[in-house]
Design a protein around this motif. Structure first.
Motif, PDB file in Angstrom:
ATOM      1  N   SER A  94       2.812   7.116 -11.994  1.00 54.09           N
ATOM      2  CA  SER A  94       4.232   7.886 -12.055  1.00 54.09           C
ATOM      3  C   SER A  94       5.168   6.820 -11.563  1.00 54.09           C
ATOM      4  O   SER A  94       6.374   7.248 -12.185  1.00 54.09           O
ATOM      5  N   PHE A  95       5.077   5.746 -10.600  1.00 55.07           N
ATOM      6  CA  PHE A  95       5.986   5.112 -10.354  1.00 55.07           C
ATOM      7  C   PHE A  95       6.292   3.999 -11.618  1.00 55.07           C
ATOM      8  O   PHE A  95       7.610   3.669 -11.642  1.00 55.07           O
ATOM      9  N   ILE A  96       5.521   3.972 -12.367  1.00 56.44           N
ATOM     10  CA  ILE A  96       5.546   2.773 -13.433  1.00 56.44           C
ATOM     11  C   ILE A  96       6.518   3.841 -14.538  1.00 56.44           C
ATOM     12  O   ILE A  96       7.344   3.010 -15.083  1.00 56.44           O
ATOM     13  N   TYR A  97       6.094   4.976 -14.766  1.00 55.80           N
ATOM     14  CA  TYR A  97       6.851   5.901 -15.632  1.00 55.80           C
ATOM     15  C   TYR A  97       8.081   6.021 -15.135  1.00 55.80           C
ATOM     16  O   TYR A  97       9.100   5.979 -15.914  1.00 55.80           O
ATOM     17  N   VAL A  98       8.613   6.261 -14.192  1.00 56.35           N
ATOM     18  CA  VAL A  98      10.004   6.458 -13.387  1.00 56.35           C
ATOM     19  C   VAL A  98      10.561   5.135 -13.343  1.00 56.35           C
ATOM     20  O   VAL A  98      11.643   5.166 -13.869  1.00 56.35           O
TER      21      VAL A  98
ATOM     22  N   MET B 141      -3.481  13.320  -3.449  1.00 56.56           N
ATOM     23  CA  MET B 141      -3.616  13.064  -4.970  1.00 56.56           C
ATOM     24  C   MET B 141      -4.516  11.555  -4.970  1.00 56.56           C
ATOM     25  O   MET B 141      -4.853  10.899  -3.888  1.00 56.56           O
ATOM     26  N   ARG B 142      -4.575  11.159  -6.318  1.00 55.65           N
ATOM     27  CA  ARG B 142      -5.246  10.064  -6.287  1.00 55.65           C
ATOM     28  C   ARG B 142      -4.248   8.967  -6.406  1.00 55.65           C
ATOM     29  O   ARG B 142      -2.896   9.218  -7.041  1.00 55.65           O
ATOM     30  N   ALA B 143      -4.609   7.720  -6.132  1.00 53.65           N
ATOM     31  CA  ALA B 143      -3.808   6.536  -6.048  1.00 53.65           C
ATOM     32  C   ALA B 143      -3.215   6.181  -7.353  1.00 53.65           C
ATOM     33  O   ALA B 143      -1.948   5.619  -7.548  1.00 53.65           O
ATOM     34  N   ARG B 144      -4.170   6.327  -8.267  1.00 52.07           N
ATOM     35  CA  ARG B 144      -3.810   5.752  -9.672  1.00 52.07           C
ATOM     36  C   ARG B 144      -2.651   6.806 -10.314  1.00 52.07           C
ATOM     37  O   ARG B 144      -1.893   6.195 -10.962  1.00 52.07           O
ATOM     38  N   THR B 145      -2.684   7.788 -10.031  1.00 52.74           N
ATOM     39  CA  THR B 145      -1.643   8.802 -10.544  1.00 52.74           C
ATOM     40  C   THR B 145      -0.156   8.504  -9.940  1.00 52.74           C
ATOM     41  O   THR B 145       0.568   8.465 -10.590  1.00 52.74           O
ATOM     42  N   VAL B 146      -0.258   8.331  -8.531  1.00 49.34           N
ATOM     43  CA  VAL B 146       0.970   7.789  -8.060  1.00 49.34           C
ATOM     44  C   VAL B 146       1.516   6.338  -8.714  1.00 49.34           C
ATOM     45  O   VAL B 146       2.771   6.588  -9.081  1.00 49.34           O
ATOM     46  N   ARG B 147       0.456   5.711  -8.821  1.00 47.63           N
ATOM     47  CA  ARG B 147       1.144   4.307  -9.451  1.00 47.63           C
ATOM     48  C   ARG B 147       1.479   4.387 -10.789  1.00 47.63           C
ATOM     49  O   ARG B 147       2.604   3.877 -11.031  1.00 47.63           O
TER      50      ARG B 147
ATOM     51  N   TYR C 292       0.720  -1.193   0.005  1.00 42.85           N
ATOM     52  CA  TYR C 292      -0.089  -0.148   0.182  1.00 42.85           C
ATOM     53  C   TYR C 292       0.983   1.182  -0.075  1.00 42.85           C
ATOM     54  O   TYR C 292       0.476   2.323   0.698  1.00 42.85           O
ATOM     55  N   VAL C 293       1.833   1.190  -0.586  1.00 40.41           N
ATOM     56  CA  VAL C 293       2.916   2.188  -0.700  1.00 40.41           C
ATOM     57  C   VAL C 293       2.184   3.579  -1.384  1.00 40.41           C
ATOM     58  O   VAL C 293       2.114   4.631  -0.949  1.00 40.41           O
ATOM     59  N   CYS C 294       1.560   3.294  -2.628  1.00 41.24           N
ATOM     60  CA  CYS C 294       1.155   4.098  -3.558  1.00 41.24           C
ATOM     61  C   CYS C 294      -0.053   4.781  -2.789  1.00 41.24           C
ATOM     62  O   CYS C 294      -0.505   5.923  -2.939  1.00 41.24           O
ATOM     63  N   SER C 295      -0.946   4.107  -2.151  1.00 40.79           N
ATOM     64  CA  SER C 295      -2.060   4.376  -1.557  1.00 40.79           C
ATOM     65  C   SER C 295      -1.774   5.458  -0.443  1.00 40.79           C
ATOM     66  O   SER C 295      -2.485   6.463  -0.340  1.00 40.79           O
ATOM     67  N   ARG C 296      -1.006   5.098   0.346  1.00 46.15           N
ATOM     68  CA  ARG C 296      -0.676   5.839   1.623  1.00 46.15           C
ATOM     69  C   ARG C 296       0.153   7.306   0.939  1.00 46.15           C
ATOM     70  O   ARG C 296      -0.145   8.186   1.609  1.00 46.15           O
ATOM     71  N   LEU C 297       0.962   7.022   0.123  1.00 46.54           N
ATOM     72  CA  LEU C 297       1.676   8.102  -0.439  1.00 46.54           C
ATOM     73  C   LEU C 297       0.710   9.199  -0.878  1.00 46.54           C
ATOM     74  O   LEU C 297       0.663  10.412  -0.935  1.00 46.54           O
ATOM     75  N   ALA C 298      -0.403   8.678  -1.536  1.00 42.61           N
ATOM     76  CA  ALA C 298      -1.428   9.611  -2.274  1.00 42.61           C
ATOM     77  C   ALA C 298      -2.162  10.166  -1.232  1.00 42.61           C
ATOM     78  O   ALA C 298      -2.596  11.198  -1.382  1.00 42.61           O
TER      79      ALA C 298
END
Length: 75
Positions: A36-40, A28-34, A17-23
């Protein structure tokens, strides 16, 4: 094929739940954070995945240190 299915089930069940907690923290929305991790991860040849694992470890340690105890006898 069974190994891949078992591995996927494990990660879906025991997600970090890293993306959810960071979002939630960033508002922000968790989908946006996920995404961004994929793109990075693709842009830096795996450094995003290493960052994700470091954050997962850090959050797990933080949860272990800052657990809320209901009484004095829960030590």
């Amino acid at each position: 094929m069974q190994f891949i299915r078992n591995l996927r089930h494990y990660f879906e069940k025991n997600g970090f739940y890293v993306c959810s907690r960071l979002a939630d923290r960033l508002g922000m929305r968790a989908r946006t954070v996920r995404l961004s991790f994929i793109y990075v991860t693709f842009a830096t040849f795996g450094a995003g995945f290493a960052l994700y694992l470091i954050l997962a470890f850090w959050l797990k340690v933080k949860d272990l240190v800052y657990t809320k105890r209901t009484s004095v006898f829960d030590l």
